[in-house]
Design a protein around this motif. Structure first.
Motif, mmCIF file in Angstrom:
data_model
loop_
_atom_site.group_PDB
_atom_site.id
_atom_site.type_symbol
_atom_site.label_atom_id
_atom_site.label_comp_id
_atom_site.label_asym_id
_atom_site.label_seq_id
_atom_site.Cartn_x
_atom_site.Cartn_y
_atom_site.Cartn_z
ATOM 1 N N ARG A 192 48.319 16.179 23.073
ATOM 2 C CA ARG A 192 47.799 16.346 21.717
ATOM 3 C C ARG A 192 47.554 15.002 21.043
ATOM 4 N NH1 ARG A 192 47.811 20.910 19.094
ATOM 5 N NH2 ARG A 192 49.421 21.774 20.417
ATOM 6 N N ALA A 193 48.395 14.031 21.314
ATOM 7 C CA ALA A 193 48.254 12.721 20.654
ATOM 8 C C ALA A 193 46.895 12.085 20.941
ATOM 9 C CB ALA A 193 49.377 11.789 21.116
ATOM 10 N N PHE A 194 46.317 12.404 22.087
ATOM 11 C CA PHE A 194 44.997 11.861 22.420
ATOM 12 C C PHE A 194 43.965 12.289 21.377
ATOM 13 C CE2 PHE A 194 40.815 12.225 24.335
ATOM 14 C CZ PHE A 194 40.674 11.052 25.063
ATOM 15 N N PHE A 195 44.075 13.518 20.925
ATOM 16 C CA PHE A 195 43.079 14.074 20.001
ATOM 17 C C PHE A 195 43.418 13.778 18.543
ATOM 18 C CE2 PHE A 195 43.170 16.588 23.871
ATOM 19 C CZ PHE A 195 41.850 16.512 24.259
ATOM 20 N N ALA A 196 44.657 13.351 18.284
ATOM 21 C CA ALA A 196 45.103 13.082 16.920
ATOM 22 C C ALA A 196 44.731 11.665 16.508
ATOM 23 C CB ALA A 196 46.613 13.306 16.825
ATOM 24 N N GLY A 231 43.406 19.216 19.214
ATOM 25 C CA GLY A 231 43.600 19.686 20.583
ATOM 26 C C GLY A 231 43.224 21.139 20.790
ATOM 27 N N GLN A 232 42.780 21.820 19.722
ATOM 28 C CA GLN A 232 42.355 23.206 19.864
ATOM 29 C C GLN A 232 40.846 23.283 19.991
ATOM 30 O OE1 GLN A 232 43.877 25.491 16.538
ATOM 31 N NE2 GLN A 232 45.878 25.650 17.532
ATOM 32 N N LEU A 233 40.382 24.351 20.624
ATOM 33 C CA LEU A 233 38.947 24.561 20.755
ATOM 34 C C LEU A 233 38.408 25.223 19.493
ATOM 35 C CD1 LEU A 233 38.583 25.868 24.432
ATOM 36 C CD2 LEU A 233 38.608 23.510 23.566
ATOM 37 N N SER A 289 44.458 26.464 22.342
ATOM 38 C CA SER A 289 44.927 25.093 22.565
ATOM 39 C C SER A 289 44.434 24.599 23.909
ATOM 40 C CB SER A 289 46.453 25.054 22.511
ATOM 41 O OG SER A 289 46.893 23.751 22.837
ATOM 42 N N ALA A 290 43.939 23.361 23.939
ATOM 43 C CA ALA A 290 43.382 22.818 25.181
ATOM 44 C C ALA A 290 44.014 21.489 25.542
ATOM 45 C CB ALA A 290 41.866 22.657 25.040
ATOM 46 N N CYS A 291 45.167 21.216 24.959
ATOM 47 C CA CYS A 291 45.832 19.950 25.273
ATOM 48 C C CYS A 291 47.222 20.229 25.791
ATOM 49 C CB CYS A 291 45.912 19.075 24.033
ATOM 50 S SG CYS A 291 46.828 19.805 22.671
ATOM 51 N N GLY A 292 47.782 19.225 26.435
ATOM 52 C CA GLY A 292 49.157 19.345 26.881
ATOM 53 C C GLY A 292 50.092 19.012 25.729
ATOM 54 N N ALA A 293 51.334 19.389 25.874
ATOM 55 C CA ALA A 293 52.300 19.068 24.843
ATOM 56 C C ALA A 293 52.547 17.566 24.812
ATOM 57 C CB ALA A 293 53.594 19.797 25.110
ATOM 58 N N ASP A 294 52.730 17.028 23.605
ATOM 59 C CA ASP A 294 53.176 15.643 23.537
ATOM 60 C C ASP A 294 54.627 15.671 23.981
ATOM 61 O OD1 ASP A 294 50.845 14.523 22.492
ATOM 62 O OD2 ASP A 294 51.344 15.268 20.514
ATOM 63 N N GLY A 295 55.060 14.609 24.567
ATOM 64 C CA GLY A 295 56.440 14.654 25.025
ATOM 65 C C GLY A 295 56.810 13.376 25.707
ATOM 66 N N PRO A 296 57.915 13.377 26.390
ATOM 67 C CA PRO A 296 58.353 12.172 27.077
ATOM 68 C C PRO A 296 57.323 11.747 28.103
ATOM 69 C CG PRO A 296 59.628 14.087 27.765
ATOM 70 C CD PRO A 296 58.809 14.502 26.601
ATOM 71 N N PRO A 297 57.246 10.478 28.400
ATOM 72 C CA PRO A 297 56.286 9.964 29.376
ATOM 73 C C PRO A 297 56.486 10.612 30.738
ATOM 74 C CG PRO A 297 57.390 8.165 28.228
ATOM 75 C CD PRO A 297 58.070 9.417 27.823
ATOM 76 N N GLY A 331 43.280 7.583 35.617
ATOM 77 C CA GLY A 331 43.750 7.414 34.247
ATOM 78 C C GLY A 331 45.196 7.840 34.104
ATOM 79 N N VAL A 332 45.762 7.513 32.969
ATOM 80 C CA VAL A 332 47.145 7.901 32.687
ATOM 81 C C VAL A 332 47.147 8.596 31.334
ATOM 82 C CG1 VAL A 332 49.506 7.099 32.433
ATOM 83 C CG2 VAL A 332 47.948 5.895 33.960
ATOM 84 N N ALA A 333 47.187 9.926 31.369
ATOM 85 C CA ALA A 333 46.980 10.708 30.153
ATOM 86 C C ALA A 333 47.995 10.433 29.061
ATOM 87 C CB ALA A 333 46.972 12.195 30.498
ATOM 88 N N ARG A 334 49.200 10.095 29.444
ATOM 89 C CA ARG A 334 50.238 9.921 28.424
ATOM 90 C C ARG A 334 50.399 8.473 27.970
ATOM 91 N NH1 ARG A 334 53.358 14.231 27.452
ATOM 92 N NH2 ARG A 334 53.144 16.017 28.840
#
Length: 230
Positions: free
Chosen positions: A7-11, A66-68, A140-148, A179-182
Motif C-alpha cells: 500500500r505504501a507504494f500507492f500512498a 491501493g484500491q481499484l 484492494s489491489a496491493c499487498g499489506a504494508d508490513g515488515p520487510p 525490483g524490490v516491492a518493499r
DNA sequence: GACTTGATCCCG
DNA sequence: GGGATCAAGTCC
C-alpha cells in the motif's frame, strides 16, 4: 510468489506513482502483463472525476490507496484506475495499456482475435481482456504494508488482509523484474524510458502532460510522435 | 462518425 | 423530481 507492491507504494504523489508503475506488472484473475501506458488524475485537476467532489460514482477515489476505481463510460466500456495518495486525496492512476504476458489465451478469447499488440492497447480494451467490470470497483489491489521481506510468516492482524498476499489474488500489482516491492529506494529503479504527453480524450486540462508511456513499447494505445520515438 | 447507458447537472 | 447533456472509448 511475486513481488507484490504494498500500500505504501500507492500512498505517494500520484505523478510519482504513475511513472513508477511503468514496467511493473498488473494482473487480474491471473491474467495481465507489463504496464506500458498510464495517466494521472488529481482532485485539483479539472479532468479528474474527483474534481467536483465526492459522488456515488467516484467514492472509491476518496478511499484508501491501493484500491481499484472502476468506472463505466460511453455506454459500454469500463476503465480501471488504482487509487493513490492518502485517503481523502482522491487521486488515481488510469491503466491505459499493457503488454500481455500471462493469460494470453483468455485475453484472445475475450477480445475475439489474436494480435497481442491490440489486446490491451487502450483502457477499455484492457478491462475487456482482463474481464474487469464494476464488481472490481473498490477491490484492494496491493499487498499489506508490513515488515520487510524475510520477516514473513509472522502473524497477520486479523482483518485487513489484502487480496495479493494470499494464494488466490484477484487483482495484483508486482514490482519490475529484479525490483524490490518493499524497498522504497527501489521503486524508481529499472524504469523504462518514459515519455510524458497530454492525456487522451480529456477536454478540461487537455494540455497537462500527465500521460506516461514506455517510449520503446509497441503495445501503446497510440504511437508516440515521431520525434519522441527511439 | 456512430454507437449506447448512466451519472451528473440544471431547471423547476 | 425529471429531462437534457455528455462522457478518462472503440471500431470502421
Amino acid at each position: 510468489m511475486s513481488d507484490v507492491l504494498p500500500r505504501a507504494f500507492f500512498a505517494r504523489p500520484v505523478l510519482d506513482v504513475a511513472r513508477d508503475l511503468l514496467g511493473c506488472s498488473f494482473t487480474f484473475g491471473g491474467v495481465g502483463g507489463r504496464l506500458v501506458e498510464v495517466e494521472a488524475y488529481r482532485a485539483d485537476d479539472p479532468a479528474s472525476h474527483s474534481f467536483r467532489g465526492r459522488t456515488a460514482r467516484n467514492a472509491v477515489m476518496f478511499g484508501p490507496p491501493g484500491q481499484l476505481y472502476v468506472y463505466f463510460t460511453m455506454g459500454l466500456h469500463f476503465c480501471v484506475n488504482v487509487v493513490c495518495e492518502g485517503e481523502g486525496q482522491a487521486a488515481a492512476v488510469l491503466l491505459r495499456a499493457l503488454e500481455p504476458t500471462v493469460g494470453l489465451g483468455a485475453m484472445r478469447r475475450r477480445r475475439g482475435f489474436d494480435d497481442p499488440r491490440r489486446l490491451c492497447s487502450g483502457p477499455a480494451k484492457l478491462t475487456q481482456a482482463l474481464a474487469i467490470t464494476r464488481d472490481a470497483n473498490g477491490l484492494s489491489a496491493c499487498g499489506a504494508d508490513g515488515p520487510p521481506a524475510g520477516h514473513e510468516g509472522s502473524s497477520r492482524d486479523g482483518d485487513e488482509r489484502g487480496p495479493c498476499d494470499d494464494d488466490d489474488p484477484r487483482a495484483c500489482f508486482a514490482a519490475r523484474e529484479g525490483g524490490v516491492a518493499r524497498d522504497p529506494a527501489a521503486w524508481a529503479r529499472g524504469a523504462p524510458r518514459i515519455v510524458a504527453t497530454p492525456r487522451v480524450g480529456v477536454t478540461a486540462g487537455a494540455a497537462t502532460p500527465w500521460r506516461f508511456v514506455d517510449a520503446d513499447s509497441v503495445f501503446l494505445s497510440r504511437p508516440l510522435p515521431r520525434a519522441a520515438r527511439p
